[in-house]
Motif scaffolding. Sequence first.
Motif, PDB file in Angstrom:
ATOM      1  N   MET A 330      22.117  91.414  53.366  1.00 56.49           N
ATOM      2  CA  MET A 330      23.301  91.904  54.067  1.00 56.49           C
ATOM      3  C   MET A 330      23.132  93.399  54.284  1.00 56.49           C
ATOM      4  O   MET A 330      23.119  94.168  53.328  1.00 56.49           O
ATOM      5  CB  MET A 330      24.556  91.625  53.253  1.00 56.49           C
ATOM      6  CG  MET A 330      24.767  90.152  53.001  1.00 56.49           C
ATOM      7  SD  MET A 330      26.290  89.853  52.105  1.00 56.49           S
ATOM      8  CE  MET A 330      26.161  88.091  51.868  1.00 56.49           C
ATOM      9  N   LEU A 331      23.003  93.783  55.553  1.00 56.03           N
ATOM     10  CA  LEU A 331      22.689  95.169  55.881  1.00 56.03           C
ATOM     11  C   LEU A 331      23.749  95.762  56.800  1.00 56.03           C
ATOM     12  O   LEU A 331      24.526  95.055  57.425  1.00 56.03           O
ATOM     13  CB  LEU A 331      21.316  95.249  56.545  1.00 56.03           C
ATOM     14  CG  LEU A 331      20.145  94.647  55.739  1.00 56.03           C
ATOM     15  CD1 LEU A 331      18.851  94.759  56.531  1.00 56.03           C
ATOM     16  CD2 LEU A 331      20.010  95.316  54.382  1.00 56.03           C
ATOM     17  N   GLY A 332      23.742  97.085  56.888  1.00 55.92           N
ATOM     18  CA  GLY A 332      24.734  97.801  57.667  1.00 55.92           C
ATOM     19  C   GLY A 332      24.457  97.783  59.159  1.00 55.92           C
ATOM     20  O   GLY A 332      23.404  97.308  59.624  1.00 55.92           O
ATOM     21  N   ALA A 333      25.411  98.342  59.900  1.00 55.30           N
ATOM     22  CA  ALA A 333      25.380  98.252  61.361  1.00 55.30           C
ATOM     23  C   ALA A 333      24.161  98.925  61.976  1.00 55.30           C
ATOM     24  O   ALA A 333      23.748  98.584  63.086  1.00 55.30           O
ATOM     25  CB  ALA A 333      26.657  98.865  61.928  1.00 55.30           C
ATOM     26  N   ASP A 334      23.546  99.877  61.275  1.00 54.76           N
ATOM     27  CA  ASP A 334      22.405 100.611  61.823  1.00 54.76           C
ATOM     28  C   ASP A 334      21.069  99.987  61.412  1.00 54.76           C
ATOM     29  O   ASP A 334      20.019 100.627  61.526  1.00 54.76           O
ATOM     30  CB  ASP A 334      22.454 102.070  61.374  1.00 54.76           C
ATOM     31  CG  ASP A 334      22.505 102.215  59.861  1.00 54.76           C
ATOM     32  OD1 ASP A 334      22.778 101.209  59.170  1.00 54.76           O
ATOM     33  OD2 ASP A 334      22.292 103.339  59.365  1.00 54.76           O
ATOM     34  N   HIS A 335      21.092  98.744  60.942  1.00 55.90           N
ATOM     35  CA  HIS A 335      19.868  98.118  60.435  1.00 55.90           C
ATOM     36  C   HIS A 335      19.403  96.921  61.271  1.00 55.90           C
ATOM     37  O   HIS A 335      18.695  96.051  60.765  1.00 55.90           O
ATOM     38  CB  HIS A 335      20.067  97.667  58.982  1.00 55.90           C
ATOM     39  CG  HIS A 335      20.074  98.800  58.004  1.00 55.90           C
ATOM     40  ND1 HIS A 335      21.100  99.703  57.921  1.00 55.90           N
ATOM     41  CD2 HIS A 335      19.159  99.174  57.062  1.00 55.90           C
ATOM     42  CE1 HIS A 335      20.828 100.579  56.959  1.00 55.90           C
ATOM     43  NE2 HIS A 335      19.654 100.282  56.433  1.00 55.90           N
ATOM     44  N   HIS A 336      19.769  96.861  62.542  1.00 59.63           N
ATOM     45  CA  HIS A 336      19.369  95.718  63.367  1.00 59.63           C
ATOM     46  C   HIS A 336      17.849  95.557  63.419  1.00 59.63           C
ATOM     47  O   HIS A 336      17.332  94.439  63.477  1.00 59.63           O
ATOM     48  CB  HIS A 336      19.930  95.857  64.786  1.00 59.63           C
ATOM     49  CG  HIS A 336      21.346  95.388  64.918  1.00 59.63           C
ATOM     50  ND1 HIS A 336      21.671  94.052  65.050  1.00 59.63           N
ATOM     51  CD2 HIS A 336      22.520  96.060  64.926  1.00 59.63           C
ATOM     52  CE1 HIS A 336      22.987  93.924  65.131  1.00 59.63           C
ATOM     53  NE2 HIS A 336      23.523  95.130  65.065  1.00 59.63           N
ATOM     54  N   GLY A 337      17.138  96.684  63.400  1.00 59.36           N
ATOM     55  CA  GLY A 337      15.678  96.628  63.466  1.00 59.36           C
ATOM     56  C   GLY A 337      15.044  95.937  62.279  1.00 59.36           C
ATOM     57  O   GLY A 337      13.876  95.512  62.354  1.00 59.36           O
ATOM     58  N   TYR A 338      15.786  95.822  61.182  1.00 58.18           N
ATOM     59  CA  TYR A 338      15.224  95.217  59.977  1.00 58.18           C
ATOM     60  C   TYR A 338      15.090  93.703  60.105  1.00 58.18           C
ATOM     61  O   TYR A 338      14.320  93.086  59.358  1.00 58.18           O
ATOM     62  CB  TYR A 338      16.092  95.551  58.769  1.00 58.18           C
ATOM     63  CG  TYR A 338      15.786  96.895  58.164  1.00 58.18           C
ATOM     64  CD1 TYR A 338      15.030  97.011  57.009  1.00 58.18           C
ATOM     65  CD2 TYR A 338      16.245  98.066  58.761  1.00 58.18           C
ATOM     66  CE1 TYR A 338      14.739  98.242  56.457  1.00 58.18           C
ATOM     67  CE2 TYR A 338      15.966  99.301  58.231  1.00 58.18           C
ATOM     68  CZ  TYR A 338      15.203  99.395  57.077  1.00 58.18           C
ATOM     69  OH  TYR A 338      14.918 100.619  56.543  1.00 58.18           O
ATOM     70  N   ILE A 339      15.842  93.093  61.006  1.00 55.26           N
ATOM     71  CA  ILE A 339      15.792  91.629  61.127  1.00 55.26           C
ATOM     72  C   ILE A 339      14.378  91.175  61.443  1.00 55.26           C
ATOM     73  O   ILE A 339      13.785  90.351  60.727  1.00 55.26           O
ATOM     74  CB  ILE A 339      16.773  91.142  62.207  1.00 55.26           C
ATOM     75  CG1 ILE A 339      18.213  91.528  61.842  1.00 55.26           C
ATOM     76  CG2 ILE A 339      16.649  89.632  62.378  1.00 55.26           C
ATOM     77  CD1 ILE A 339      19.237  91.212  62.916  1.00 55.26           C
ATOM     78  N   ALA A 340      13.793  91.740  62.505  1.00 56.01           N
ATOM     79  CA  ALA A 340      12.449  91.328  62.925  1.00 56.01           C
ATOM     80  C   ALA A 340      11.394  91.764  61.922  1.00 56.01           C
ATOM     81  O   ALA A 340      10.456  91.019  61.622  1.00 56.01           O
ATOM     82  CB  ALA A 340      12.139  91.890  64.312  1.00 56.01           C
TER      83      ALA A 340
END
Length: 554
Positions: A330-340
């Motif tokens: 569960m990550l914060g709003a600025d961590h979208h890049g972490y998904i890939a």
Amino acid sequence: MTPAELSTLIGAAARDVLAQHDLDASVVPATPTVERPRNPEHGDYATNVAMQTAKRAGTNPRQLGTWLAERLSQQEGIEEATVAGPGFINIRLAAAAQGKVVADILAAGTHYGHGDLCAGQQINLEFVSANPTGPVHLGGTRWAAFGDTLGRILSAQGATVTREYYFNDHGRQIDRFSRSLLAAARQQPTPEDGYGGEYIHDIAQQVTSLHPEWSELADAEAQELFRAEGVELMFAHIKRSLAEFGTQFDVYFHEQSLFESGAVDRAVDTLKANGNLYESDGAWWLRSTDFGDDKDRVVIKSDGDAAYIAGDIAYIADKIERGHDLCIYMLGADHHGYIARLKAAAAALGYRPEQVEVLIGQMVNLVRDGRAVRMSKRAGTVVTLEDLVEAIGVDAARYALIRSSVDSTLDIDMNLWASRSNENPVFYVQYAHARLSSLARKAAEAGVHNDNPDYSLLTEEREGDLIRTLGEFPAVVKTAAELRETHRVARYAEQLAGAFHRFYDTCQILPKGDEPTGADAAPVFTARLALAAATKQTLANALHLLGVSAPERM
């Protein structure tokens, strides 16, 4: 009869009638859709299975709907089934069949709403994981409420859940924290890149009290002292705050341990050996683009130091090696890049990328009197978990944070959530439970019990509406687990509370005046008390999943 049971019955009936007419019965879905009609006059439930399957089966929806309605009308527990429009089937249940939901709830007790969607799964659920450099801020508080609730819901669906906090005690932010503490102890200004707020001075004072010799140490030794002691004190504070918020963890995992144990080195060696790490410009790069990432990532920098992702890679390996089938981050709003990149890291290590799931949460804003609440004295620049709890209480804070989807920005109206009114959703739900508890006490005083109720007496519109709402709870919990949408349980609790309040206002539940009480009470009161008891149990179960108290009195 619950919607799930009715769906099973409809599916079997549809397959039977298609086979009877030499048509393809395999096109019938395993769980046909069952919904409540918008207009209650049309029936208790409706299904569009005829419209979904008729053409593929080799007939038209109206014809299949007619066959199916005739077959359903013959089933025990169904009072009437009729075709409407192009092939919708409206279904009205017999009162006794509806009442079976009440009996099932009372028999299941605290387990009502549980299912087997995640049976056998070992899930690692990592949430909050705030840096030990300050109190938990509002974003972390939202994750605390959401993560704890999601863990409860997944457990209710049969998963074995490990709730884990990743303790970021390795990296530059810890150096900034320790320099801030040392500056506070020396009564110097906060370093330009340091941390401010009263908590820094509080922790610095605690360290100086524990180690009066600090002032005699060289700068490097003093900073190391404040780093070691300060991190421990800050993390102890975070743990206390989360525990008081009703959020507990099974594992507190230290990032530093990945480096000290050699786990990072082992992960790097694995990637070198399988060819998914390559050297370029003096650095070692992960072939993350081969696994869906938008660019390759530096794992070991040209100076030989590990990049941040090195710890992430080792941590994935550690989680899966501990036996977890699924690792939810569960990550914060600025961590979208972490998904890939996290999925790519898992795949590069030889694991299935589906074993990594990343949820992204959006920001939380506090509003009072129409204006944003922007600053906390204790934390300096952010609003903290303690600020929110002090303002509206633990139950209201948790409910407010859970009630909306985490992928949308949330504004919390402090005045609303602190109020004791039906406009406050948590008060509305808890008041329903307290009212039900009061009803149970009054029934006991009158000697009226819900033993051997005759559910066929529950024929009033509000009784039926309440029973059907109760029957939806297992499906709500299952969907909440499947979609990771905890807010569905909160919204359901409000719907159930509303259905109960309308039932309470419409139907007499206990004898009044000179009416007989005790064993001589009218049988309808016994049935209605059973319905009330089932409602109380279901509300309590929903509130438990949310981590919110179910008060007996208010």
